[in-house]
Design a protein around this motif. Structure first.
Motif: not given
Length: 343
Positions: A139-145, A231-234, A241-242
Motif C-alpha cells: 500500500s501507499g503511506p499508512a499508519a501502523p495497523g 479507529y485511532a489509526e485513522i 495527511h491533513r
C-alpha cells in the motif's frame, strides 16, 4: 469506563444517515466476480492433534486475488456417515488475531457443528496464538495497523481483501465434505463481527449471523467518538495527511459494515457493551437498527451488556448463541461415537 455514548432509549432508535456510495453494489459485485475467476481450490490436510473426539483439517483456499488463505476446519470425529450432513459455523477473528490453534475452536464441534476458522491475512502477530496467512499486497503511506492501508482508494484498501476472503470462507465451508451447505452461519466478535456483517450483506443465503460488539460499523462516528485503537489509526493518519480526509472517508464508505448490514437477509444475533470504548455502542446500534432494511427483513436480536467494555459478554456468549443457532438450523445430525465409548 463510565457510560459515554447515547443513553439506551436513544440507542434503540438510532438510525444515522450514511454516506453510501451510489456504486456500492456494483463495486462489490465486480470485486466478487473478479475473485471468482480464481478457482476456490480448497485443500485440506488432516492434522493429528491427539484429540480423538474431533477431526482437524489444516485448510487453505483462494481468497481475494487468488491469494492462499489458511483456515482450520474442526468437526466431530466420524462426522461423515452415510448421507448425514452437519451445520457449520464460519468464524472470523478479532483485530490483530490469527486463526490460532485448533484446540481453541472446540465449542461448536462439541455441539455437533463443523467450525471453519478463517485466518485474517497479514494479521496474527500481536495477540492470540498466531496467524499463518500473509497479505501479499502493498500500500501507499499508512499508519501502523491495517485501517489506513490503501485508504485513498477503495480498490486498494486492506479491508476489501479481508471481506472478500470472508465470502470465500463461506464457499470453502460449503465445500467441506460432510457440511450441509444450506446450514452455514457466520460468527465473530469485534473485527470478526464486522466481517460477519459484511459477509451477510454479500451472501444471500446464510443460515444465521452472529455479530458480537462488531467493529467497522458507522466508521466516521467511531473516529470522532473514540480515541482508542484501531479507529485511532485513522485519526493518526489524518493528523499527518491533513488534506486526505475526504478521500479517506470516501474509501471507508465502501467498507462500512452498516451498509452491508442493510442488505442482509439472514437472521442475526448481535451483542453490544454500553461502556465499550473500542466499538462505541451507537456504532453497533447503527448496524443493528439498519439490519435488513433493503431486503425483505430478517429477525434480529441484540443482547445488551450495560456494565461491560469491549469484552462484552465474553464466555457467556456461547451459552446464548448455541440455542439461538440450533433453533434456526435444527440439531446437528447424530455422528458416530469415538471408539471405546461403549456404544
Amino acid at each position: 469506563m463510565a457510560l459515554f455514548d447515547l443513553d439506551l432509549p436513544a440507542l434503540q432508535t438510532y438510525r444515522p444517515e450514511l454516506d453510501e456510495p451510489a456504486d456500492f453494489d456494483a463495486f462489490w459485485a465486480t470485486t466478487l466476480d473478479e475473485t471468482r475467476t480464481h478457482d476456490l481450490d480448497l485443500r485440506t490436510t488432516p492434522v493429528d492433534t491427539g484429540m480423538p473426539l474431533v477431526d482437524v483439517l489444516d485448510a487453505e483456499f483462494a481468497g481475494f486475488g487468488g491469494h492462499r488463505i489458511k483456515a482450520w476446519v474442526v468437526r466431530p470425529a466420524r462426522a461423515i456417515t452415510g448421507d448425514a450432513r452437519l451445520p457449520a459455523v464460519v468464524q472470523y477473528i478479532g483485530y490483530n488475531g490469527g486463526r490460532g490453534l485448533p484446540h481453541e475452536a472446540l465449542a461448536w464441534p462439541a455441539a455437533g457443528y463443523v467450525a471453519l476458522v478463517m485466518d485474517s491475512r497479514g494479521q496474527g502477530s500481536r495477540s492470540g496464538s498466531g496467524g499463518h496467512t500473509p497479505d501479499p499486497v502493498g500500500s501507499g503511506p499508512a499508519a501502523p495497523g491495517y485501517l489506513t492501508r490503501g485508504i485513498l482508494d477503495p480498490h486498494d484498501h486492506y479491508v476489501r481483501r479481508l471481506f472478500t476472503d470472508g465470502v470465500r470462507a463461506v464457499e470453502a465451508a460449503r465445500a467441506v465434505e460432510g457440511v450441509d451447505p444450506a446450514r452455514v452461519a457466520v460468527a465473530g466478535a469485534s473485527q470478526g463481527g464486522g466481517i460477519a456483517l459484511a459477509v451477510a450483506g454479500l451472501v444471500p443465503d446464510l443460515a444465521g449471523v452472529i455479530a458480537d460488539v462488531p467493529f467497522l460499523c458507522h466508521i466516521r462516528r467511531a473516529v470522532d467518538l473514540t480515541d482508542r485503537d484501531p479507529y485511532a489509526e485513522i485519526t493518526r493518519y489524518l493528523a499527518v495527511h491533513r488534506g486526505h480526509a475526504d478521500d479517506a472517508f470516501r474509501t471507508l464508505s465502501y467498507l462500512d459494515a452498516v451498509t452491508f448490514a442493510r442488505r442482509a437477509t439472514a437472521p442475526a444475533l448481535f451483542s453490544v457493551a454500553l461502556r465499550d470504548p473500542v466499538c462505541p455502542p451507537s456504532t453497533v446500534y447503527a448496524a443493528y437498527n439498519s439490519y435488513a432494511d433493503l431486503t425483505s427483513g430478517a429477525p434480529t436480536e441484540i443482547d445488551v451488556y450495560r456494565y461491560n467494555e469491549h469484552e462484552g459478554g465474553g464466555g457467556h456468549r456461547f451459552v446464548r448463541q448455541l440455542p439461538w443457532l440450533t433453533g434456526l438450523v435444527g440439531p446437528a445430525a447424530t455422528v458416530g461415537r469415538a471408539a471405546g465409548s461403549g456404544a
